[in-house]
Design a protein around this motif. Structure first.
Motif, PDB file in Angstrom:
ATOM      1  N   PRO A 157       0.768  -1.023   0.124  1.00 49.24           N
ATOM      2  CA  PRO A 157       0.141  -0.100   0.053  1.00 49.24           C
ATOM      3  C   PRO A 157       0.766   1.267   0.162  1.00 49.24           C
ATOM      4  O   PRO A 157       1.940   1.026   0.400  1.00 49.24           O
ATOM      5  CB  PRO A 157      -0.750  -0.189   1.419  1.00 49.24           C
ATOM      6  CG  PRO A 157      -0.039  -1.047   2.194  1.00 49.24           C
ATOM      7  CD  PRO A 157       0.830  -2.153   1.183  1.00 49.24           C
ATOM      8  N   PRO A 158       0.402   2.370  -0.632  1.00 48.43           N
ATOM      9  CA  PRO A 158      -0.555   2.886  -1.018  1.00 48.43           C
ATOM     10  C   PRO A 158      -1.066   2.651  -2.521  1.00 48.43           C
ATOM     11  O   PRO A 158      -1.387   3.365  -3.225  1.00 48.43           O
ATOM     12  CB  PRO A 158      -0.761   4.230  -0.526  1.00 48.43           C
ATOM     13  CG  PRO A 158       0.741   4.835  -0.766  1.00 48.43           C
ATOM     14  CD  PRO A 158       1.368   3.443  -0.429  1.00 48.43           C
ATOM     15  N   GLY A 210      -4.598   3.223  -6.399  1.00 47.42           N
ATOM     16  CA  GLY A 210      -4.319   3.005  -5.157  1.00 47.42           C
ATOM     17  C   GLY A 210      -5.185   3.613  -4.146  1.00 47.42           C
ATOM     18  O   GLY A 210      -5.389   2.942  -3.152  1.00 47.42           O
ATOM     19  N   LEU A 211      -5.569   4.736  -4.311  1.00 42.51           N
ATOM     20  CA  LEU A 211      -6.195   5.633  -3.402  1.00 42.51           C
ATOM     21  C   LEU A 211      -7.764   5.526  -3.890  1.00 42.51           C
ATOM     22  O   LEU A 211      -8.317   5.875  -2.666  1.00 42.51           O
ATOM     23  CB  LEU A 211      -5.770   7.017  -3.455  1.00 42.51           C
ATOM     24  CG  LEU A 211      -4.279   7.192  -3.064  1.00 42.51           C
ATOM     25  CD1 LEU A 211      -3.937   8.667  -3.201  1.00 42.51           C
ATOM     26  CD2 LEU A 211      -4.051   6.801  -1.594  1.00 42.51           C
ATOM     27  N   ILE A 237     -10.205   0.431   2.915  1.00 39.11           N
ATOM     28  CA  ILE A 237      -8.680   0.639   2.667  1.00 39.11           C
ATOM     29  C   ILE A 237      -8.338   1.681   2.105  1.00 39.11           C
ATOM     30  O   ILE A 237      -7.206   2.213   2.315  1.00 39.11           O
ATOM     31  CB  ILE A 237      -8.283  -0.663   1.593  1.00 39.11           C
ATOM     32  CG1 ILE A 237      -8.626  -1.864   2.238  1.00 39.11           C
ATOM     33  CG2 ILE A 237      -6.937  -0.488   1.351  1.00 39.11           C
ATOM     34  CD1 ILE A 237      -8.324  -3.014   1.342  1.00 39.11           C
ATOM     35  N   SER A 238      -9.053   2.509   1.256  1.00 40.51           N
ATOM     36  CA  SER A 238      -8.432   3.697   0.731  1.00 40.51           C
ATOM     37  C   SER A 238      -8.539   4.903   1.630  1.00 40.51           C
ATOM     38  O   SER A 238      -7.465   5.621   1.759  1.00 40.51           O
ATOM     39  CB  SER A 238      -9.570   4.025  -0.471  1.00 40.51           C
ATOM     40  OG  SER A 238     -10.711   4.497   0.037  1.00 40.51           O
ATOM     41  N   CYS A 252      -7.783   4.120   4.785  1.00 36.63           N
ATOM     42  CA  CYS A 252      -6.654   3.861   5.696  1.00 36.63           C
ATOM     43  C   CYS A 252      -5.363   4.173   4.880  1.00 36.63           C
ATOM     44  O   CYS A 252      -4.519   5.096   5.480  1.00 36.63           O
ATOM     45  CB  CYS A 252      -6.399   2.223   5.817  1.00 36.63           C
ATOM     46  SG  CYS A 252      -7.794   1.543   6.864  1.00 36.63           S
ATOM     47  N   THR A 253      -5.225   4.187   3.616  1.00 37.07           N
ATOM     48  CA  THR A 253      -3.933   4.458   2.972  1.00 37.07           C
ATOM     49  C   THR A 253      -3.762   6.012   2.786  1.00 37.07           C
ATOM     50  O   THR A 253      -2.861   6.359   2.869  1.00 37.07           O
ATOM     51  CB  THR A 253      -3.964   4.060   1.429  1.00 37.07           C
ATOM     52  OG1 THR A 253      -5.496   4.037   0.733  1.00 37.07           O
ATOM     53  CG2 THR A 253      -3.632   2.471   1.241  1.00 37.07           C
ATOM     54  N   LEU A 267      -2.746   6.815   6.143  1.00 44.72           N
ATOM     55  CA  LEU A 267      -1.332   6.558   6.235  1.00 44.72           C
ATOM     56  C   LEU A 267      -0.399   7.583   5.522  1.00 44.72           C
ATOM     57  O   LEU A 267       0.647   8.123   6.316  1.00 44.72           O
ATOM     58  CB  LEU A 267      -1.026   5.476   5.548  1.00 44.72           C
ATOM     59  CG  LEU A 267       0.393   4.826   5.407  1.00 44.72           C
ATOM     60  CD1 LEU A 267       0.987   4.483   6.717  1.00 44.72           C
ATOM     61  CD2 LEU A 267       0.438   3.551   4.493  1.00 44.72           C
ATOM     62  N   SER A 302       3.816   3.618   9.119  1.00 44.65           N
ATOM     63  CA  SER A 302       3.569   2.359   8.728  1.00 44.65           C
ATOM     64  C   SER A 302       3.346   1.726  10.027  1.00 44.65           C
ATOM     65  O   SER A 302       2.130   0.863  10.319  1.00 44.65           O
ATOM     66  CB  SER A 302       4.578   1.582   8.034  1.00 44.65           C
ATOM     67  OG  SER A 302       5.745   1.096   8.533  1.00 44.65           O
ATOM     68  N   PHE A 340      -3.693  -6.409   5.210  1.00 44.41           N
ATOM     69  CA  PHE A 340      -3.390  -5.045   5.140  1.00 44.41           C
ATOM     70  C   PHE A 340      -2.313  -4.773   6.248  1.00 44.41           C
ATOM     71  O   PHE A 340      -1.273  -4.124   6.004  1.00 44.41           O
ATOM     72  CB  PHE A 340      -4.541  -4.178   5.658  1.00 44.41           C
ATOM     73  CG  PHE A 340      -4.202  -2.460   5.158  1.00 44.41           C
ATOM     74  CD1 PHE A 340      -4.220  -1.681   6.207  1.00 44.41           C
ATOM     75  CD2 PHE A 340      -4.001  -2.168   3.947  1.00 44.41           C
ATOM     76  CE1 PHE A 340      -3.978  -0.312   6.038  1.00 44.41           C
ATOM     77  CE2 PHE A 340      -3.736  -0.584   3.861  1.00 44.41           C
ATOM     78  CZ  PHE A 340      -3.758   0.239   4.736  1.00 44.41           C
ATOM     79  N   VAL A 396       1.294  -3.377   5.453  1.00 42.54           N
ATOM     80  CA  VAL A 396       1.671  -2.063   5.813  1.00 42.54           C
ATOM     81  C   VAL A 396       3.092  -2.469   6.524  1.00 42.54           C
ATOM     82  O   VAL A 396       4.058  -1.343   6.392  1.00 42.54           O
ATOM     83  CB  VAL A 396       0.654  -1.383   6.852  1.00 42.54           C
ATOM     84  CG1 VAL A 396       1.260  -0.433   7.661  1.00 42.54           C
ATOM     85  CG2 VAL A 396      -0.143  -0.759   5.693  1.00 42.54           C
TER      86      VAL A 396
END
Lengths: 664, 209, 304
Positions: A378-379, A467-468, A513-514, A516-517, A520, C70, C95, C99
């Motif tokens: 990721p991402p 990815g995003l 997930i997007s 989260c990324t 991040l 991360s 995930f 990460v």
């Protein structure tokens, strides 16, 4: 073409590809939106009625083909700049490029067997001509010829399969395959599927059909390698997916076969990639690994179809289709960066490079994004498709279905291993090429070529976007996936899970997930800003800590070979390492002694080299026939005529004698 | 409870595949003796005192105490070096032992007999094939005997798997095998060790005519 | 609710390394530094200036930040019994693993960035060990998914209950596997000795040889956070679902403390394995996870 100058040829080629791309993308987007494009027209007495159709699956592939080919040609015209004086070569190269594009569009849309084979052949020929662009070098020609021969092997398999269907159903249309499969015995149907799989598998690069890939990719110019890895290989995947759509049962067995072959391909590809030191060959072996990942997705989807579980089918095929797009993007990006490195330093050997991040900063960033994406971190986009496949596999295990859990677990372990090995390989590739200091002095001063970066950054933008914002792209691919999960003719019984029931949880998960990324990235940015604020004193520059060693040199750095040595020692039985060492004599040997280790593919040695040697020995026995003297050749002709005249008489005599013996 | 003991038994097999020292092999064999005593104690339905004593003697007495002691004595007396030289590198050994465990699991699933408890069968087959693997892949003669002893452990578990009672004959058979192998080895190593200096299997080939 | 878990783990990370060092000192007969000494070290480093090598590039300057971010992200996914972590969705452990892999990727290339052979050595070993330990984690999670029928951390730990003896065995074995994974990831004994000063035998410490100042503080704190994170993961095995909050917090803190003391004891009494042997021992984790998987198959009575 002959009328334009070198640079103008390039621009015309770009315009042609763009025009082609826009027209076909228009049709493709409409197909993805639901309006399928179908056309039939009469193509003469031989071919009969030719039908062309673009459905959602073709649409998806057409879109990714167009994007990759566009970035390829834009990069290519800058890459081929040193060859501008050679008009003929350039002209034919661009012609072949456009021809290849059209042929690929044809393969995606033609629904007629012979037409399909014609388009396949045109694609092969044009690709071959493009690969041997640099035909002054012997190994380029050899690699191109090996590619040509193996592509024709796949052609033979496909032809045999198509002839089989035609002989049984009498129609040339691709839909005849499905009508044959629904009526035939399951074993025969599976055999037909194996024929198709062999033909398309050679093109895709599944193990053990992969041996042409690592030779063709380094030999071709960088943009051709990029589109070969990005798109040409996907034609094999498209073929397999099309056959699965046309199949009518026996999904479980198909799924298991594809799954096993893919796991082996993935792990074998990445293990061999680690020990390579030619950058393009390393990337080529990684293509084999990613085809393995796509195959795991396809296998999972087939198992889902066999068990009538929509979730598994959606996850499997969704992951496979998304990974097809993702792989086209980041693999072409990596090849473009590799091409820039090659043209700047004139070597593809990783061990001679180093510290390029200071000379080619933009190329380094492109390569870094490509490496992160290919490891599935990721991402970026690689994570999304791998996550879909993982989701499907774990759901398959959790839902306690009647399938081989051990096989699903093997797929999970295989994917995890592939991820780890890919990380090892790309830290090596990125670290040794771009970081550290130069291991050998560079031949000429190196500068970044700005127009070359434009297609690279475009691809990066798309990678980051996938990815995003994965839900957008999954929704785009959903019609193609729906072709599989809710096919025509009620493949899913009314009692099975509804398609919408499987899609929505996936969308929710991907949305999480997007988020989260994105968070991040925000966290990383925040910490970085805090650091900038807290570090009031500017950073001091000094030399690397060498533990008190007062004469550091660039040759003390870790080399690529040493980086992978612990792993290479572990997997020694799988590899064939050819080691050549100079002999050290005396206590103070006079000059530098070399020790070279070259990896070699064991499967290739067993499957290709040994049969080739036996074939050569067998045919060598007939060498006396080719003695070059004309009277001998005329004698052969006379012998042949005599045989033809005498053979029926002899046959009659023999039957007469047999009749006599029977009466006795 | 037997499940836990058998899982630890299988882990000890992996540990044996992993280590390089002869001392570890003997200590793992001793540990397996204790585990087998636990399993046999729980599994046997009818415990009458003679039977129990016999089982105690066989497992703790021989497998744990007597045979490892005898093996250590042999190692010390013939000055066999500590390392066990395998033909294959260690990493491959662990991979092979793991795949042996998986394959024995798959094999045991193919048997549809309800009288057998699956986990006993899996442990038995794993021990059997691991013992065979040790014999194939090690160079020293004394490791052959250790592999053989692992096979015997596997047969012990197998006899538990096919019936809750242990016929006396099976027990005596196992004991006889153990005795024969260890004593032969003792004689062998003592007499021939004087002639052949290294304890290498290759040297045995010179004996053929 | 998830934020409580986050704060607990962050709090434990402040104290964790101090407990380890204190245990080791006490077992060697010394008094040892205070429990908050590592925290003071990190705080001092965060305020110091940095020295960068001329060979390095922008990668070296952003890598510790990415590593720290991360791990912060990964902690958000650790559950707390049946009350989930900050983030929870089906498949979140995938995930989680990836990460962490992102952080490791950047640390490895930052080590290669310095152009020193020591750091290359550490980078190559780190890449190999993390790659060998990954399948073990995934197989373990796969067996739990098979056992409980769920695919997210919170749901798995929420519905994990130990009834029969074989499930106890599986639970103990799983906790053992996760403990060993924690030891490998943090480069502790018996894989790697954090107190060794020979670069030829280091794995993790040699990768950060060239970092200084704020970056070094970030990296050290990330190491502490990773410890506390794995401790939190192990504590989940012991938290019975549905119990009251103060009992859960109490058990959590006790397990973290016990984990730290165990690491101190292991480090004081065990020698490090031979460097060439480490891959075998790490692969043994995968074998054990496979055994757990086979055990789950037996438990469910599933044939293959």
């Amino acid at each position: 073409m002959p009328i334009a100058g070198g640079r103008w040829k390039g621009y015309i080629a770009v315009a042609a590809v763009l025009a082609n791309g826009v027209v076909s993308s228009g049709i493709a987007i409409r197909a993805l939106a639901g309006r399928v494009f179908e056309e039939r027209f009469n193509a003469g007495p031989i071919l009969g009625e030719l039908s062309i159709g673009v459905d959602a699956l073709s649409g998806w592939f057409i879109l990714l083909t167009n994007f990759t080919l566009l970035t390829g040609i834009v990069y290519g015209i800058r890459y081929l700049r040193p060859y501008e004086g050679n008009h003929a070569r350039l002209g034919s190269h661009y012609c072949c490029y456009i021809l290849n594009h059209v042929a690929m569009l044809g393969i995606f849309s033609i629904r007629h067997m012979l037409g399909f084979l014609c388009a396949w052949e045109i694609m092969t020929l044009s690709a071959f001509l493009m690969v041997i662009f640099d035909h002054g070098k012997m190994e380029v020609v050899k690699a191109g010829v090996s590619f040509f021969i193996q592509a024709h092997l796949s052609f033979i398999f496909l032809t045999v399969a198509f002839i089989w269907v035609r002989a049984h159903t009498g129609s040339y249309d691709l839909a005849a395959v499905s009508s044959y499969l629904s009526g035939a015995h399951p074993a025969l149907g599976f055999l037909l599927f194996l024929l198709f799989f062999a033909g398309f598998g050679i093109k895709a690069g599944f193990v053990p059909f992969h041996t042409w890939l690592p030779y063709a990719h380094p030999a071709a110019p960088a943009h051709i390698s990029g589109i070969m890895s990005g798109v040409l290989i996907k034609l094999g995947i498209f073929g397999i997916l099309r056959i699965i759509l046309l199949a009518r049962g026996g999904y479980l067995l198909i799924g298991y076969t594809i799954l096993v072959v893919s796991i082996v391909s993935g792990v074998y590809g990445v293990i061999l990639a680690i020990v390579q030191h030619n950058l393009k060959r390393l990337l080529a072996y990684h293509s084999i690994e990613n085809i393995g990942i796509i195959g795991i997705g396809i296998g999972l989807g087939c198992i889902g179809l066999g068990l009538k579980n929509t979730w598994l089918a959606f996850a499997g095929f969704g992951g496979a289709l998304l990974h097809t797009l993702n792989h086209a993007l980041f693999k072409s990006l990596l090849f473009y960066a590799a091409g820039t490195v090659y043209q700047g330093t004139h070597t593809m050997d990783i061990e001679r490079l180093g510290g390029l991040v200071k000379r080619l900063p933009h190329t380094a960033v492109l390569f870094l994004v490509g490496s992160l994406a290919i490891c599935g971190l990721p991402p970026f986009n690689g994570f999304i498709s791998e996550f879909l496949i993982y989701s499907g596999l774990f759901h398959g295990m959790a839902a306690n279905l009647e399938t081989s859990t051990i096989l699903l677990l093997a797929a999970v372990a295989g994917l995890a291993l592939i991820g780890g090995l890919a990380m090892l390989c790309f830290t090596k590739a990125f670290g040794i090429i771009f970081l550290g200091s130069e291991r050998h002095p560079l031949p000429e001063p190196l500068k970044e070529d700005i127009p070359r970066l434009f297609p690279g950054y475009l691809t990066v933008a798309l990678i980051v976007a996938i990815g995003l914002l994965p839900t957008f792209f999954l929704r785009l691919a959903a019609p193609a996936i729906d072709l599989f999960t809710s096919g025509p003719g009620g493949r899913m019984p009314a009692g099975g899970e509804q398609a919408s029931g499987a899609v929505i949880p996936f969308m929710v998960t991907l949305q999480t997930i997007s988020t989260c990324t994105v968070s991040l990235l925000l966290v990383a940015l925040t910490v970085f800003l805090i650091k900038k604020k807290l570090a009031t004193r500017p950073g001091v520059r000094s030399s690397t800590w060498g533990c008190g060693y007062v004469a550091p040199s660039a040759r003390l750095q870790y080399t690529a070979n040493s980086f992978v040595r612990p792993l290479r020692k572990l997997i020694r039985p799988l590899l064939m390492m050819n080691k050549s060492e100079g002999v050290i004599e005396g206590i103070f040997p006079p000059g530098p002694i070399r020790s070279d280790t070259h990896p070699y593919d064991k499967l290739e040695a067993v499957l290709i080299d040994r049969p080739l040697r036996m074939l050569r020995r067998f045919l060598g026995g007939f060498r006396f026939l080719q003695n070059g003297s004309i009277p001998a050749y005329v004698l052969y002709g006379v012998v042949f005529i005599v045989l033809i005249l005498v053979a029926p008489i002899l046959a009659d005599a023999v039957t007469y004698l047999f009749g006599l013996f029977k009466q006795v | 409870m037997t499940n836990i003991l058998l899982i630890i038994f299988v882990i000890s097999l992996v540990h044996m595949g992993l280590s390089k020292r002869l001392n570890t092999y003997t200590s793992v064999l001793a540990f397996q003796g204790i585990l087998l005593f636990g399993v046999a104690f729980i599994e046997l339905i009818q415990i009458n005192v003679p039977n129990l004593l016999f089982v105690l003697l066989e497992t703790i007495g021989f497998k744990t105490i007597a045979i490892p002691y005898f093996l250590n004595y042999l190692i010390r007396r013939n000055k066999i070096t500590r390392e066990s030289d395998p033909f294959l590198p260690d990493f491959i050994s662990v991979v092979i032992v793991t795949s042996i465990i998986i394959c024995s699991f798959l094999l045991s699933n193919a048997i549809r007999d309800t009288h057998i408890q699956k986990i006993l069968f899996v442990a038995a087959l794993s021990a059997l094939f691991t013992g065979l693997y040790f014999i194939i892949s090690r160079k020293k003669i004394i490791t052959h005997v250790m592999g053989f002893l692992v096979i015997e452990n596997g047969v012990f578990v197998l006899s538990l798997a096919v019936g809750a009672e242990m016929p006396l004959l099976v027990n005596i058979g196992i004991l006889l095998d153990i005795f024969a192998s260890v004593f032969l080895l003792g004689v062998f190593v003592n007499k021939i060790g004087d002639v052949l200096q290294e304890q290498d299997v290759d040297q045995l080939r010179n004996l053929k005519d | 609710m998830g934020i409580l878990n986050y704060l607990l783990i962050a709090g434990a990370s402040l104290v964790f390394p101090g407990i380890i060092i204190r245990t080791k000192s006490l077992l060697s007969g010394r008094k040892g530094p205070g429990i908050f000494q590592p925290l003071r070290d990190v705080w001092r480093l965060l305020r110091k200036g940095a020295v960068y090598s001329e060979t390095t590039s922008f990668i070296f300057q952003i890598a510790p930040t990415v590593y720290f971010a991360s791990v912060l992200m990964a902690i958000a996914m650790i559950p707390f019994g049946s009350r989930g972590g900050l983030i929870s969705f089906p498949g979140d452990f995938v995930f989680f693993a990836y990460v962490l892999a992102l952080g490791k990727f950047f640390m490895i290339i930052a080590a290669l960035d310095t152009g020193s052979s020591f750091e290359g050595m550490g980078a190559s070993r780190e890449a190999l060990y993390s790659l060998l330990a990954e399948p073990a984690f995934f197989i373990l999670m796969g067996s739990f998914a098979l056992l409980t029928g769920h695919t997210s951390f919170r749901e798995i730990f929420g519905s994990l209950h130990f009834g029969s003896s074989i499930s106890y065995a599986i639970g103990v074995l799983a906790a053992f596997v996760i403990t060993l994974t924690a030891l490998i990831e943090n480069s502790r004994m018996p894989i790697d000795d954090p107190k060794t000063h020979l670069e030829l035998t280091m794995v993790h410490e040699v990768m950060i040889l060239d970092n200084s100042g704020f970056d070094l503080g970030l990296i050290l704190q990330t190491g502490h956070l990773k410890f506390a994170m794995y401790g939190g993961l192990i504590a989940n095995f012991f938290l019975t679902p549905g119990s009251e909050l103060r009992y859960s917090i109490g058990i959590f803190l006790v397990i973290q403390g016990l984990f730290a003391v165990t690491i101190g004891v292991i480090e004081s009494f065990m020698a490090r394995f031979r460097m060439n042997h480490n891959p075998q021992y790490i692969f043994t984790l995968t074998s054990m996870s496979l055994l757990i998987f086979l055990g789950v198959l037996l438990l469910l009575g599933k044939i293959v």
